[in-house]
Structure formats: structure tokens, C-alpha cells
Design an enzyme around this catalytic site. Structure first.
Site, PDB file in Angstrom:
ATOM      1  N   ASN A  93      44.276  46.691  41.771  1.00  0.00           N
ATOM      2  CA  ASN A  93      43.133  45.860  41.538  1.00  0.00           C
ATOM      3  C   ASN A  93      43.276  44.638  40.525  1.00  0.00           C
ATOM      4  OD1 ASN A  93      41.799  46.733  39.068  1.00  0.00           O
ATOM      5  ND2 ASN A  93      41.699  48.841  40.050  1.00  0.00           N
ATOM      6  N   LYS A 111      61.105  53.581  51.629  1.00  0.00           N
ATOM      7  CA  LYS A 111      60.190  52.328  52.167  1.00  0.00           C
ATOM      8  C   LYS A 111      59.853  52.584  53.727  1.00  0.00           C
ATOM      9  CE  LYS A 111      60.788  47.352  52.090  1.00  0.00           C
ATOM     10  NZ  LYS A 111      61.639  46.363  52.338  1.00  0.00           N
TER      11      LYS A 111
END
Ligand code: C5P
Length: 402
Positions: free
Chosen positions: A211, A290
Site C-alpha cells: 500500500n 514466478k
């Protein structure tokens, strides 16, 4: 009138080349209204003349623990009691090491043990000596005991090296002391644990969810609390701003790591302030490789993270617990609900929908709520908000203790 007017400063000078600047330091402290008495170590006398220091301070310079005449005039215990503040400038690596181990093999180190006054060190040494792991470990121990540090500055050194290790300039030392004296030592002897910044929740080895929290508010609180005399332990998520000078810092990434670091510090904690923007969820699965592009859509599932604040507040010997509420609407209602639900003593709320305050901004405007009261702080810098918030916390904390 300055913050140093009538302050009794005991200046300890140890044996570094920067000692030649100390007659000027005495003058600068006296110009701020301080009363100055000087203690020199044996090696300091190789760099600065006690007679010059006597001239500028207006007081006899002390240098010997075992001198009957000096002890009869103003004994070392009397000198230790006289001091409102003990400043050691320059403070050598050797003196730092002696203080770390509580040695008392000369007048100055004895005074450091015998005084109840705050101790401030202005270190000066070769940059390699400052960086040495022994010196850095001593720095951490001394800070944790409440010793404050001014500098060292960066720059060219007497030995030709360039780096951190220069003593702060006398004028800057005097100014910095005046600044810290302006803040009342109302948190002296208290341990305050503070979380700050965002957390990062890993999606795969290269991606994370986070955030916009900058860490600025939490860092401002940590900085002011330390200046108010607290032993501050800061647990920070990943941020891009300078760390404040506090007793202890834990750098973490995930909410779980933040919880672990907090719980390690919580036993001797008097006040806990949860300022971090902790991610409420983390990916259910921690993927080792990934995630590759394949389908048009990608679905991730998340699980709830532990609530650090509520966990601390639910602890058997819970400290005075303070939370934050970043809201975009119904600020008062949500904040009060959180105060009750998480069993907090106090909550500081801000409206993050306002663009000029809150996340990433240098300004804030908090409203503070507790069980039977509330107070709004007018918009100001985060450091001013931190000061006012801490003043409210201290008042409520002291109320609870009585
Ligand atoms: O419930 P909410 O996330 O809005 O509460 C915000 C307060 O709770 C903040 O003080 C934050 O630091 C704390 N918090 C926490 N752990 C979480 C989520 C929030 O400590 N997992």
C-alpha cells in the site's frame, strides 16, 4: 531566554583531535545561557589546555578522581548531582567502549555512572573506527540505555580520510541541545514500541501486494518519543525515508514478520503504538516460482493476516495500546468501533480521502478518540502531530496508572 538558560551542563572532554574546538563549544553553550563545568580525561589534555577551558567556562577544570583538594572543593558525587545534562564532546571510541561496560577508571567515566542526568555524546573518531562493528554494537547498547548521540558529521578528517566521524560543529551541538531540552522528558524510563510503514505480502518471488504508506507518521512519532526520553523500539516495513535515531530498529517485510518482531519486544513495553498500514490479507499460497502469463484471467486467493494491534491488546500484560484508523468516510464512527473492537486505550484517526494529508504527505490532521473523550488536532506537520498525539497519550497513560 533559551532552552539552555540556567541549565547546568557538565562537559566531558576526551582525547581526540576535535578537543581543540571545545573552548569554542563552552562559549557557545554559555551564549545560550548554560552554566558549564568541564571535566577532561588525561589524554584530552594533550589536545586542549585546561587553563583555556577554565578561562572560558569561569570554573576550575576537573581532571582527577583522587585529588584531595578537588574532592574537598566539589567532590565527584556533588559534581554528578550538579549536572542537569552530561555532554561528552568529543567522545572517542575508547570512551564509548568504557561507558558500554560501565567502567569507572577515571573521573569522567565515574561521573557517568554517578549521575542521574541525561547523557549526550558527540562522537569523533576516524571513519573506520566509527564503522567498526565493536563501536556500532556499543552505540546500540548505549542508545538502548537512553544515551543520546549528536553526530558524528560526515566529511574530511584530520587523518586525511573522508566519511562519518567528525565531531559536530560546536554551534550545531549547542543548537541541538537547546532543541532537545525544549521537549519535556515526559517519557523518561518508558519503553515505547511503534510499528510504521507498509507491509509487503509476497505473491511470487518477484511480485508483492502492498500500500501507499510512507512510514512518515510512525517515524515522526518514534523520533519525538525518543526525544521525550523514551526507549523507542521501532518495527518498520519497507520505506524510502531516513530512519530516526531510536534505541532499536527491526526492519521487516510481511505482516507475519512484523507481528513476530513486535511480540519479541512486547514484554517490557509500556506503550504500543500501531501506526503501520498492515496488509489485511496475504496470498493463500506462497509460490516458489514466478507466475507465468497463460490464461486471460488470473485468480489469486487471499487469507487474513493476523491483527497485530488486536493481538497486542489481547495480551495478558497488555501495554497501553494505541491504534490508527485511516478512513475515507464516517471517520468518527469507524474509529470508535475499532477502539472498542480491538480493545484499545486510544485511537488516532485521519481522513485519507483528503489529498493534502495522510499517506505520503508531510502534513496530517488527526482526531484522537478514547473511551470518554476526543480531541482534534489542527492540520500541521507530522512531527507536530506526533508531539501533540504523544502529549495526549502521556496524559491518558498517566491517568490510567493512578
Ligand atoms: O482494522 P484496520 O486495519 O483499519 O485498523 C488499523 C489499525 O490496526 C492500525 O493501527 C494498524 O497498525 C493496525 N493493524 C494491525 N494489524 C493488522 C491490521 C491493522 O496492527 N493486520
Amino acid at each position: 531566554m533559551t532552552a539552555l538558560t540556567n541549565t547546568n551542563i557538565l562537559l566531558g572532554i576526551t582525547g581526540g583531535i576535535a578537543a581543540y574546538k571545545t573552548p569554542d563549544l563552552v562559549r557557545k553553550l554559555k551564549a545560550q545561557g548554560a552554566n558549564v563545568r568541564v571535566v577532561v580525561t588525561e589524554s584530552a589534555k594533550a589536545f586542549v589546555s585546561p587553563l583555556a577551558l577554565q578561562g572560558v567556562s569561569g570554573n576550575t577544570v576537573s581532571d582527577d578522581l583522587l585529588d584531595p583538594a578537588a574532592e574537598a572543593a566539589m567532590g565527584h558525587i556533588e559534581l554528578a548531582r550538579w549536572a542537569d545534562l552530561l555532554l561528552i564532546a568529543p567522545a572517542t571510541a575508547n570512551t564509548m567502549a568504557k561507558l558500554t561496560h560501565g567502567l569507572a577508571d577515571d573521573l569522567l567515566t565515574t561521573l557517568c555512572l554517578a549521575t542521574s542526568a541525561p547523557i549526550v555524546l558527540a562522537p569523533a573518531m576516524n571513519q573506520q573506527m566509527w564503522a567498526a562493528s565493536a563501536t556500532q554494537a556499543n552505540l546500540e547498547v548505549l542508545r538502548a540505555r537512553g544515551v543520546s548521540f549528536l553526530g558524528p558529521d560526515q566529511g574530511e578528517q584530520a587523518c586525511g580520510d573522508v566519511g562519518p566521524g567528525r565531531m559536530m560543529e560546536p554551534e550545531d551541538i549547542a543548537m541541538a541541545l537547546a532543541e532537545t531540552r525544549q521537549i519535556q522528558q515526559t517519557l523518561s524510563g518508558k519503553t515505547v514500541v511503534i510499528t510504521a510503514g507498509p507491509t509487503r505480502e509476497h505473491i511470487d518471488p518477484v511480485r508483492y501486494m502492498s500500500n501507499h504508506s510512507s512510514g512518515k507518521m510512525g517515524f515522526a512519532i518514534a523520533d519525538v518519543a525518543q526525544k521525550m526520553g523514551a526507549n523507542v523500539k521501532l518495527v518498520s516495513g519497507p520505506v524510502n525515508i531516513d530512519f530516526p535515531e531510536v534505541s532499536h530498529i527491526d526492519k521487516v517485510n510481511t505482516a507475519q514478520e512484523m507481528l513476530d518482531a513486535v511480540m519479541n519486544q512486547i514484554d517490557d513495553c509500556d506503550i504500543f503504538i500501531g501506526c503501520a498500514a498492515v496488509a489485511d490479507y496475504r496470498p493463500t499460497e506462497s509460490v516458489d516460482h514466478k507466475i507465468k502469463k497463460s490464461n486471460i484471467e488470473l485468480t489469486l486467493t487471499f487469507v487474513r493476516n493476523p491483527d497485530i494491534l488486536a493481538t497486542v491488546a489481547a495480551n495478558e500484560n497488555a501495554p497501553f495500546t494505541v491504534g490508527f484508523a485511516a478512513e475515507t468516510q464516517n471517520v468518527a464512527q469507524y474509529a470508535r468501533d475499532k477502539l472498542q473492537r480491538k480493545k484499545l486505550q486510544l485511537i488516532a484517526a485521519n481522513d485519507v480521502s483528503q489529498k493534502d494529508i495522510g499517506f505520503n504527505s508531510d502534513q496530517n490532521a488527526l482526531t484522537v478518540y478514547w473511551a470518554d473523550g476526543e480531541q482534534s488536532l489542527p492540520k500541521s506537520s507530522k512531527s507536530e502531530q506526533a508531539k501533540q498525539l504523544l502529549e495526549i497519550i502521556i496524559e491518558r497513560y498517566n491517568n490510567e496508572q493512578n
